[in-house]
Design an enzyme around this catalytic site. Structure first.
Site, short mmCIF file in Angstrom:
data_model
loop_
_atom_site.label_atom_id
_atom_site.label_comp_id
_atom_site.label_asym_id
_atom_site.label_seq_id
_atom_site.Cartn_x
_atom_site.Cartn_y
_atom_site.Cartn_z
N GLY A 1 -1.44 1.70 9.87
CA GLY A 1 -0.35 0.94 11.19
C GLY A 1 -1.62 0.60 12.24
O GLY A 1 -0.61 0.02 12.97
N ASP B 1 -6.86 -6.68 4.46
CA ASP B 1 -6.18 -4.98 4.46
C ASP B 1 -5.79 -5.17 5.06
O ASP B 1 -7.04 -5.00 5.97
CB ASP B 1 -7.32 -4.57 2.90
CG ASP B 1 -6.54 -3.10 3.05
OD1 ASP B 1 -5.60 -2.53 3.89
OD2 ASP B 1 -7.00 -2.28 2.08
N MET C 1 -11.70 -6.48 5.89
CA MET C 1 -10.42 -5.20 5.83
C MET C 1 -10.19 -6.31 7.36
O MET C 1 -11.06 -6.61 7.97
CB MET C 1 -11.47 -4.10 6.19
CG MET C 1 -11.98 -3.38 5.24
SD MET C 1 -10.29 -2.86 3.93
CE MET C 1 -9.43 -1.50 5.34
N HIS D 1 -8.50 0.76 -4.09
CA HIS D 1 -9.44 0.70 -3.13
C HIS D 1 -10.07 2.00 -2.88
O HIS D 1 -9.75 2.83 -1.93
CB HIS D 1 -8.93 -0.11 -1.66
CG HIS D 1 -9.52 -0.34 -0.48
ND1 HIS D 1 -9.35 -0.77 0.93
CD2 HIS D 1 -11.05 -0.06 0.02
CE1 HIS D 1 -10.12 -0.45 1.25
NE2 HIS D 1 -11.51 -0.30 0.71
N HIS E 1 -1.08 -1.42 -3.90
CA HIS E 1 -2.65 -1.16 -3.75
C HIS E 1 -2.33 0.80 -3.70
O HIS E 1 -2.13 0.97 -2.76
CB HIS E 1 -2.69 -2.14 -2.43
CG HIS E 1 -3.81 -1.65 -1.91
ND1 HIS E 1 -4.67 -2.85 -1.90
CD2 HIS E 1 -4.52 -0.87 -0.85
CE1 HIS E 1 -5.85 -1.65 -0.96
NE2 HIS E 1 -6.12 -1.57 -0.85
N GLY F 1 -9.21 3.52 7.08
CA GLY F 1 -9.11 4.74 7.75
C GLY F 1 -8.09 5.24 7.86
O GLY F 1 -7.08 6.81 7.62
N MET G 1 -12.62 4.00 -0.91
CA MET G 1 -12.73 4.26 0.76
C MET G 1 -13.59 5.51 0.50
O MET G 1 -13.26 6.56 1.72
CB MET G 1 -11.73 4.14 2.18
CG MET G 1 -11.37 2.95 2.27
SD MET G 1 -9.98 2.05 3.12
CE MET G 1 -8.64 2.71 1.86
N ASP H 1 -5.21 3.13 -2.05
CA ASP H 1 -5.86 3.80 -0.67
C ASP H 1 -6.97 5.27 -0.87
O ASP H 1 -5.52 6.06 -0.49
CB ASP H 1 -5.67 3.43 1.10
CG ASP H 1 -5.58 2.37 0.71
OD1 ASP H 1 -5.83 1.21 1.13
OD2 ASP H 1 -4.43 1.64 1.36
N SER I 1 0.65 -0.71 0.07
CA SER I 1 -0.17 0.26 -0.14
C SER I 1 0.74 0.85 0.10
O SER I 1 1.86 1.34 1.23
CB SER I 1 -0.36 0.36 1.26
OG SER I 1 -1.00 0.81 1.45
N MET J 1 -9.61 8.02 0.27
CA MET J 1 -10.15 8.04 1.30
C MET J 1 -10.21 9.78 1.53
O MET J 1 -10.02 10.07 0.59
CB MET J 1 -9.41 8.11 2.77
CG MET J 1 -8.62 5.88 2.93
SD MET J 1 -7.43 6.56 4.16
CE MET J 1 -6.89 5.25 4.45
#
Length: 229
Positions: A149, A176, A141, A70, A37, A146, A72, A39, A12, A41
């Site tokens: 880590g 993920d 998930m 992905h 990947h 969001g 979100m 992300d 990611s 958001m």
């Protein structure tokens, strides 16, 4: 994209150096990443803001493998064509993001991309029972979406249920959240084949020290395949 169930590592880039995305993408691919990947958001569906279609389009020339995007975000449908134009190979929407997930998956495929559907930790496998012939990937998930880590949430029972539901359909199970050499074998044993890893890949490395990325990718892959010690 040809379909196979071999283990695929999808770093990611949310964990990459934001000032150096092109080189970071080239570095992880050179060090063995199978997919890249991304992300996305929106600060609404999840409590963070990351990339939009323009950024994804800028990443595309650097990605030589598979660009796995992905979303979100909510709503999804107004942005599907923009991410197709940006060059996404796989576009994943959350089942929780809108009331008409069938329409969303159909629109993603109609735009020329592989269609993914993601499940938050609190959403049961049964939520996608009637979507299996409309999707190419189910993203489980293993953190609340969001932020990178976070600590891994054990979803192995859900993964095993999905694997049984999928049967011989050509549908990937992607994980993920919190994937590292200690959690990778748990999810692959349950039936997953695409592992998204952020900090576990990028930790300790840089574009000037990219061999660390390779070491991290190989450790996750070996653990997932049952050979890591």
């Amino acid at each position: 994209m040809s379909f196979d169930r071999s283990v695929k590592i999808a770093p990611s880039i949310l964990s990459a150096d934001f000032a150096n995305f092109g080189q970071e993408i080239r570095a992880i691919e050179a060090e063995g990443a199978d997919w890249v990947h991304v992300d996305v958001m929106d600060g609404h569906f999840v409590p963070n803001l990351t990339f939009g279609p323009a950024a994804v389009k800028a990443f595309r020339p650097h990605v030589k493998t598979v660009m796995d995007v992905h979303l979100m975000i909510a709503p999804v449908d107004p942005y599907i064509d923009a991410y197709a134009d940006a060059g996404a190979d796989v576009l994943t929407a959350h089942v929780e993001a809108g009331p008409h997930i069938h329409r969303t998956l159909q629109a993603i495929r109609a735009a020329g991309m592989k269609a993914g559907v993601a499940l938050n930790p609190g959403t049961p496998a049964e939520a996608v029972a009637h979507l299996l012939d409309l999707t190419d990937l189910i993203c489980v998930m293993t953190v609340n979406p969001g932020f990178g880590g976070q600590k891994f949430i054990d979803m192995t029972g859900k993964i095993a249920t999905l694997r049984q539901m999928i049967g011989d359909r050509p549908v990937h199970i992607e994980i993920d959240g919190g994937v590292d050499p200690s959690t990778a074998p748990l999810v692959t044993k349950a039936g997953a084949d695409v592992l998204v890893a952020g900090s576990a890949v990028f930790r300790g490395g840089s574009v000037d020290n990219s061999s660390v990325y390779g070491d991290n990718i190989r450790a996750i892959r070996a653990a997932a395949e049952g050979t890591w010690t």
